[in-house]
Design an enzyme around this catalytic site. Structure first.
Site, PDB file in Angstrom:
ATOM      1  CB  CYS A  14      54.137  54.045  68.525  1.00 51.67           C
ATOM      2  SG  CYS A  14      54.290  53.033  67.079  1.00 51.67           S
ATOM      3  N   GLY A  40      48.163  56.103  68.114  1.00 44.87           N
ATOM      4  CA  GLY A  40      48.141  54.881  67.487  1.00 44.87           C
ATOM      5  C   GLY A  40      46.764  53.958  67.766  1.00 44.87           C
ATOM      6  CG  ASN A 115      56.885  57.129  69.603  1.00 44.53           C
ATOM      7  OD1 ASN A 115      56.902  58.208  70.221  1.00 44.53           O
ATOM      8  ND2 ASN A 115      56.301  56.941  68.398  1.00 44.53           N
ATOM      9  N   GLY A 116      59.004  55.320  67.368  1.00 50.40           N
ATOM     10  CA  GLY A 116      60.014  55.997  66.694  1.00 50.40           C
ATOM     11  C   GLY A 116      60.291  54.981  65.320  1.00 50.40           C
ATOM     12  CE1 TYR A 256      46.915  65.206  62.421  1.00 51.42           C
ATOM     13  CE2 TYR A 256      48.695  63.672  62.975  1.00 51.42           C
ATOM     14  CZ  TYR A 256      47.299  63.859  62.487  1.00 51.42           C
ATOM     15  OH  TYR A 256      46.293  62.739  62.394  1.00 51.42           O
TER      16      TYR A 256
HETATM   17  P1  AMP Z   1      45.724  64.709  52.948  1.00 48.32           P
HETATM   18  O1  AMP Z   1      44.444  64.660  52.657  1.00 48.32           O
HETATM   19  O2  AMP Z   1      46.750  63.513  52.641  1.00 48.32           O
HETATM   20  O3  AMP Z   1      46.283  66.210  52.452  1.00 48.32           O
HETATM   21  O4  AMP Z   1      45.951  64.781  54.813  1.00 48.32           O
HETATM   22  C1  AMP Z   1      45.988  65.820  55.535  1.00 48.32           C
HETATM   23  C2  AMP Z   1      45.209  65.778  56.668  1.00 48.32           C
HETATM   24  O5  AMP Z   1      45.537  64.635  57.379  1.00 48.32           O
HETATM   25  C3  AMP Z   1      45.313  66.874  57.572  1.00 48.32           C
HETATM   26  O6  AMP Z   1      44.308  67.422  57.776  1.00 48.32           O
HETATM   27  C4  AMP Z   1      46.281  66.633  58.839  1.00 48.32           C
HETATM   28  O7  AMP Z   1      45.307  67.005  59.967  1.00 48.32           O
HETATM   29  C5  AMP Z   1      46.250  64.986  58.623  1.00 48.32           C
HETATM   30  N1  AMP Z   1      47.353  64.647  58.852  1.00 48.32           N
HETATM   31  C6  AMP Z   1      48.643  65.318  58.803  1.00 48.32           C
HETATM   32  N2  AMP Z   1      49.647  64.195  58.877  1.00 48.32           N
HETATM   33  C7  AMP Z   1      49.132  63.156  59.263  1.00 48.32           C
HETATM   34  C8  AMP Z   1      49.679  61.870  59.799  1.00 48.32           C
HETATM   35  N3  AMP Z   1      51.026  61.714  59.608  1.00 48.32           N
HETATM   36  N4  AMP Z   1      49.005  61.004  60.018  1.00 48.32           N
HETATM   37  C9  AMP Z   1      47.462  61.011  59.967  1.00 48.32           C
HETATM   38  N5  AMP Z   1      46.887  62.194  59.641  1.00 48.32           N
HETATM   39  C10 AMP Z   1      47.665  63.248  59.219  1.00 48.32           C
END
Ligand code: AMP
Length: 484
Positions: A14, A40, A115-116, A256
């Protein structure tokens, strides 16, 4: 185990924003939320106060659509407003869960945006329901509202402190009453919250500094871990009602989650990501012809990697920015196209080359698998994957959306197993100490880690009362309560 929170699985990311004592408050909030949209995308809301009445508008979807109507903005007239953007990936997101939450309490209106994630919300909710509280939503944040409502303290600030002392977890909050706006962070300061001021000295709170920039606000400082900042007719007051252990800011915000143009806890997110890339190149550099980021989150780390390795950086994968979350979902055949909706290989930059791909993280591994395949199909001679975070082995319970542990590739595979899964020629992650060095630290202090890095270590700094199936009275190792 079924819980009242099952429909959102306690997984939320969030962004929050607040402003008071300014004409057109809600328009500033809408701008701030627009800059925080990356935190979000599922729903957005604003609650405003005009001196007599509170008004609210909450809607599913992006900020630009939710607040595009002149009538909606006119109805949100007032000199104070708080807002929220929300992203919940699991289950049905219902409008009643969309924040800010608002209630008419004995002392007047009370609005709150969070947020959290609270880690003892279910235990508290069970107690409150037993005592007769009627919950309107399945959001953990509503627990705070009921704790404030039922507190035996007189003053609204004392009631809030009373509530905060009972909750565990990660929280940055903005709250609004008829006489004050408040911004606060949990005792470990896991999630961010900054304070800024407009040219006329109006105070604003925001999750990130990029939401100050869009409003032309000047950064004042971070709200401190465990601090409550109160903005009222009497000016600005700061309270520190909690014992504050050493802060444990979320390191994943830097990797990220935060926007690269934000400055978080004194560090430029962009610079940190470039430093991570440079560390990664030093630790696991490899002979190659081109460094290619997985856009957008891998870009700053790839720039740092390429500069350190002295290998050309190219945009070998192009991202389509106009893909909606639900765009073309109906058939399995279309869904199988998967990542190609979002990313496409830039063939001339790839063909015949030894490619190093740089991404910020591997979660389930499905993105990496598809990207590696796409780059091979575009004619790469070799495909090496470099990841700007350590392996994600544990779920986050503090407000970053991660799947349950069994779905995390790194929880079930070693590095070689992961390499095989994503079908890369080589795979390397930054080391934990390398990550801490990129943050400007000498390394990770194992006795007292400088950040919350539970997603990489399983070292959870705040009690996971609900997850452990415990009651609120249960004592656990690592228990950090908002104790006074
Ligand atoms: P995956 O396909 O599940 O390995 O997703 C990895 C990708 O998702 C990476 O390229 C990240 O940029 C992105 N990512 C990492 N953490 C999150 C998150 N909490 N929410 C959404 N996207 C994420």
């Amino acid at each position: 185990m079924t819980t009242p929170f099952d429909d959102d699985h306690l997984r939320e990311e969030c962004g929050i924003f607040g402003i008071s004592r300014h004409a057109d408050a809600a328009r500033h909030v809408a701008l701030g939320l627009h800059a925080l949209q990356h935190r979000g995308q599922e729903a957005a809301g604003i609650v405003s106060f005009d001196g007599a009445r509170f008004q609210a508008h909450r809607a599913m979807g992006h900020v630009a659509e939710a607040f595009e109507s002149d009538k909606v903005m006119a109805d949100l007239a007032g000199y104070a407003a708080i807002g929220h953007v929300r992203y919940a990936t699991f289950g049905a997101t219902v409008l009643r869960n969309v924040q800010p939450l608002f209630a008419d309490l004995s002392f007047g209106g009370f609005a709150i945006a969070h947020n959290g994630n609270l880690t003892n919300a279910m235990a508290l909710r069970r107690r409150l329901v037993k005592a007769g509280c009627i919950f309107q939503s399945t959001s953990d944040t509503e627990v705070i509202l009921h704790l404030v409502a039922t507190s035996t303290k007189n003053d609204v600030v004392d009631r809030l402190i009373d509530a905060l002392k009972q909750i565990e977890g990660a929280y940055s909050l903005v709250a609004l009453t008829d006489s004050m706006m408040m911004g606060m962070r949990d005792p470990l300061g896991v999630r961010p919250l900054v304070m800024g001021k407009l040219a006329d000295d109006t105070i604003v709170f925001a999750s990130e500094t990029c939401a100050l920039d869009i409003n032309g606000a000047e950064f004042i400082r971070d709200v401190e871990p465990g601090e409550i900042v109160i903005v009222s007719d009497d000016g600005i007051a700061s309270l520190k009602p909690f014992a504050t252990p050493k802060p444990r800011f979320c390191i994943f915000e830097h990797i990220y989650f935060a926007r690269p143009d934000s400055v978080v806890e004194g560090r430029s997110v962009y610079d940190v990501r470039k430093h991570i890339g440079a560390e990664l190149a030093r630790e696991s550099g490899i002979e190659a012809d081109v460094i290619i980021p997985v856009p957008d989150s891998g870009v700053p780390a790839a720039i740092g990697f390429a500069a350190e390795a002295r290998i050309p950086f190219e945009l070998g994968i192009i991202r389509n920015h106009y893909v909606g979350r639900t765009f073309i979902e109906p058939t399995q055949q279309i869904r199988n196209l998967g990542v190609k909706l979002k990313h496409n290989a830039n063939r001339p930059q790839i063909e015949g080359k030894r490619v190093v791909l740089v991404d910020d993280s591997i979660v389930r591994g499905t993105t990496s698998l598809k990207i590696v395949q796409m780059v091979r199909d575009a004619g790469a001679r070799e495909v090496h994957m470099r990841i700007a975070s350590p392996p994600t082995t544990h779920s986050c319970f503090y407000g970053v959306d991660t799947p349950e542990r069994s779905q995390l590739l790194a929880a079930t595979h070693d590095i070689e197993g992961m390499r095989k899964f994503i079908q890369a020629d080589s795979l390397a992650f930054i080391s934990m100490d390398g990550l801490y060095r990129a943050m400007g630290e000498a390394g990770r202090n194992a006795a007292q880690p400088q950040f919350c890095d539970a997603c990489f270590t399983g070292d959870y700094p705040i009690s996971l009362t609900d997850h452990w199936g415990g009651d609120e009275d249960q004592s656990r190792p690592h228990r950090v309560k908002a104790a006074g």
